[in-house]
Design a protein around this motif. Structure first.
Motif, PDB file in Angstrom:
ATOM      1  N   UNK A   6       0.816  -1.204   0.000  1.00 54.54           N
ATOM      2  CA  UNK A   6       0.000   0.000   0.000  1.00 54.54           C
ATOM      3  C   UNK A   6       0.856   1.262   0.000  1.00 54.54           C
ATOM      4  N   UNK A   7       2.049   1.172   0.580  1.00 53.50           N
ATOM      5  CA  UNK A   7       3.001   2.285   0.566  1.00 53.50           C
ATOM      6  C   UNK A   7       4.345   1.705   0.147  1.00 53.50           C
ATOM      7  N   UNK A   8       4.913   2.231  -0.918  1.00 52.82           N
ATOM      8  CA  UNK A   8       6.190   1.719  -1.413  1.00 52.82           C
ATOM      9  C   UNK A   8       7.337   2.163  -0.526  1.00 52.82           C
ATOM     10  N   UNK A   9       8.441   1.441  -0.648  1.00 52.82           N
ATOM     11  CA  UNK A   9       9.651   1.775   0.097  1.00 52.82           C
ATOM     12  C   UNK A   9      10.204   3.109  -0.384  1.00 52.82           C
ATOM     13  N   UNK A  10      11.000   3.739   0.460  1.00 51.54           N
ATOM     14  CA  UNK A  10      11.711   4.963   0.092  1.00 51.54           C
ATOM     15  C   UNK A  10      12.976   5.029   0.942  1.00 51.54           C
ATOM     16  N   UNK A  11      13.889   5.911   0.575  1.00 52.29           N
ATOM     17  CA  UNK A  11      15.099   6.006   1.389  1.00 52.29           C
ATOM     18  C   UNK A  11      15.048   7.242   2.265  1.00 52.29           C
ATOM     19  N   UNK A  12      15.718   7.133   3.403  1.00 50.59           N
ATOM     20  CA  UNK A  12      15.716   8.207   4.383  1.00 50.59           C
ATOM     21  C   UNK A  12      16.565   9.375   3.886  1.00 50.59           C
ATOM     22  N   UNK A  13      16.084  10.578   4.074  1.00 53.21           N
ATOM     23  CA  UNK A  13      16.794  11.779   3.621  1.00 53.21           C
ATOM     24  C   UNK A  13      18.117  11.979   4.355  1.00 53.21           C
ATOM     25  N   UNK A  14      18.270  11.356   5.502  1.00 53.07           N
ATOM     26  CA  UNK A  14      19.484  11.536   6.300  1.00 53.07           C
ATOM     27  C   UNK A  14      20.658  10.693   5.814  1.00 53.07           C
ATOM     28  N   UNK A  15      20.461   9.838   4.808  1.00 46.21           N
ATOM     29  CA  UNK A  15      21.556   9.014   4.301  1.00 46.21           C
ATOM     30  C   UNK A  15      22.625   9.885   3.656  1.00 46.21           C
ATOM     31  N   UNK A  16      23.874   9.490   3.885  1.00 41.74           N
ATOM     32  CA  UNK A  16      24.986  10.232   3.297  1.00 41.74           C
ATOM     33  C   UNK A  16      25.195   9.786   1.859  1.00 41.74           C
ATOM     34  N   UNK A  17      25.344  10.728   0.939  1.00 42.83           N
ATOM     35  CA  UNK A  17      25.561  10.352  -0.456  1.00 42.83           C
ATOM     36  C   UNK A  17      26.908   9.639  -0.623  1.00 42.83           C
ATOM     37  N   UNK A  18      27.033   8.806  -1.631  1.00 40.95           N
ATOM     38  CA  UNK A  18      28.311   8.130  -1.879  1.00 40.95           C
ATOM     39  C   UNK A  18      29.407   9.143  -2.188  1.00 40.95           C
ATOM     40  N   UNK A  40      14.547  -4.327   3.342  1.00 40.12           N
ATOM     41  CA  UNK A  40      13.994  -5.265   4.313  1.00 40.12           C
ATOM     42  C   UNK A  40      12.889  -4.594   5.137  1.00 40.12           C
ATOM     43  N   UNK A  41      12.081  -5.397   5.762  1.00 32.83           N
ATOM     44  CA  UNK A  41      10.976  -4.880   6.580  1.00 32.83           C
ATOM     45  C   UNK A  41      11.470  -4.005   7.728  1.00 32.83           C
ATOM     46  N   UNK A  42      12.734  -4.210   8.162  1.00 33.26           N
ATOM     47  CA  UNK A  42      13.284  -3.394   9.259  1.00 33.26           C
ATOM     48  C   UNK A  42      13.956  -2.116   8.757  1.00 33.26           C
ATOM     49  N   UNK A  43      13.914  -1.867   7.444  1.00 34.05           N
ATOM     50  CA  UNK A  43      14.473  -0.637   6.888  1.00 34.05           C
ATOM     51  C   UNK A  43      15.927  -0.726   6.476  1.00 34.05           C
ATOM     52  N   UNK A  44      16.539  -1.887   6.614  1.00 30.42           N
ATOM     53  CA  UNK A  44      17.924  -2.046   6.174  1.00 30.42           C
ATOM     54  C   UNK A  44      17.952  -2.511   4.723  1.00 30.42           C
ATOM     55  N   UNK A  45      19.120  -2.339   4.104  1.00 30.26           N
ATOM     56  CA  UNK A  45      19.302  -2.810   2.729  1.00 30.26           C
ATOM     57  C   UNK A  45      19.720  -4.268   2.784  1.00 30.26           C
ATOM     58  N   UNK A  46      18.995  -5.095   2.057  1.00 31.22           N
ATOM     59  CA  UNK A  46      19.395  -6.492   1.911  1.00 31.22           C
ATOM     60  C   UNK A  46      20.344  -6.569   0.726  1.00 31.22           C
ATOM     61  N   UNK A  47      19.953  -7.315  -0.272  1.00 27.19           N
ATOM     62  CA  UNK A  47      20.769  -7.442  -1.474  1.00 27.19           C
ATOM     63  C   UNK A  47      20.758  -6.128  -2.247  1.00 27.19           C
ATOM     64  N   UNK A  75       8.465  -0.601   2.715  1.00 29.86           N
ATOM     65  CA  UNK A  75       7.116  -0.634   2.144  1.00 29.86           C
ATOM     66  C   UNK A  75       6.177  -1.195   3.201  1.00 29.86           C
ATOM     67  N   UNK A  76       4.907  -0.895   3.066  1.00 33.22           N
ATOM     68  CA  UNK A  76       3.931  -1.472   3.987  1.00 33.22           C
ATOM     69  C   UNK A  76       2.809  -2.140   3.203  1.00 33.22           C
ATOM     70  N   UNK A  77       2.277  -3.155   3.810  1.00 32.28           N
ATOM     71  CA  UNK A  77       1.136  -3.869   3.266  1.00 32.28           C
ATOM     72  C   UNK A  77       0.189  -4.125   4.425  1.00 32.28           C
ATOM     73  N   UNK A  78      -1.040  -3.677   4.271  1.00 33.47           N
ATOM     74  CA  UNK A  78      -2.022  -3.793   5.353  1.00 33.47           C
ATOM     75  C   UNK A  78      -1.490  -3.189   6.660  1.00 33.47           C
ATOM     76  N   UNK A  79      -0.732  -2.099   6.532  1.00 35.23           N
ATOM     77  CA  UNK A  79      -0.209  -1.394   7.692  1.00 35.23           C
ATOM     78  C   UNK A  79       1.018  -2.010   8.330  1.00 35.23           C
ATOM     79  N   UNK A  80       1.554  -3.098   7.755  1.00 38.55           N
ATOM     80  CA  UNK A  80       2.730  -3.766   8.325  1.00 38.55           C
ATOM     81  C   UNK A  80       3.905  -3.643   7.362  1.00 38.55           C
ATOM     82  N   UNK A  81       5.130  -3.425   7.904  1.00 36.81           N
ATOM     83  CA  UNK A  81       6.301  -3.317   7.033  1.00 36.81           C
ATOM     84  C   UNK A  81       6.585  -4.648   6.320  1.00 36.81           C
ATOM     85  N   UNK A  82       6.954  -4.534   5.048  1.00 38.60           N
ATOM     86  CA  UNK A  82       7.292  -5.707   4.244  1.00 38.60           C
ATOM     87  C   UNK A  82       8.533  -5.400   3.404  1.00 38.60           C
ATOM     88  N   UNK A  83       9.222  -6.462   2.993  1.00 36.63           N
ATOM     89  CA  UNK A  83      10.385  -6.312   2.119  1.00 36.63           C
ATOM     90  C   UNK A  83       9.902  -6.024   0.697  1.00 36.63           C
TER      91      UNK A  83
END
Length: 96
Positions: A6-18, A40-47, A75-83
């Protein structure tokens, strides 16, 4: 019943650019890298995969390494974070 993302993933504005590698700067290398990131559902980058190369391996690796450490809004689905896969464009531009 799962209704899909229902809500797609996005990246945090506080990330440092490469950081552009010094050798790339000396060689006047610039370009755009598009990365495909499994957020990932916890907000970290997997692969992290290179979807579209800049044409310069040093720039591609600098982008991949930096984004691997970023935090994301999952991202969220039915209000829960998902990968979910998410595309991240990184532009390396030489300063004039």
């Amino acid at each position: 019943m799962r209704t899909g993302v229902t809500i797609s993933a996005s990246y945090a504005a506080s990330n440092r650019p490469p950081v552009q590698p010094a050798r790339s700067l000396r060689n006047n290398e610039e370009g755009k890298v598009v990365l495909r990131v499994m957020v990932q559902a916890d907000g970290t980058a997997g692969e992290v995969q290179i979807r579209s190369s800049s044409g310069f391996p040093l720039l591609d690796e600098a982008a991949r390494s930096a984004v691997q450490t970023w935090r994301f809004n999952p991202a969220t689905s039915d209000g829960k974070p998902v990968a979910e896969w998410y595309l991240v464009p990184i532009i390396f531009k030489l300063s004039n």
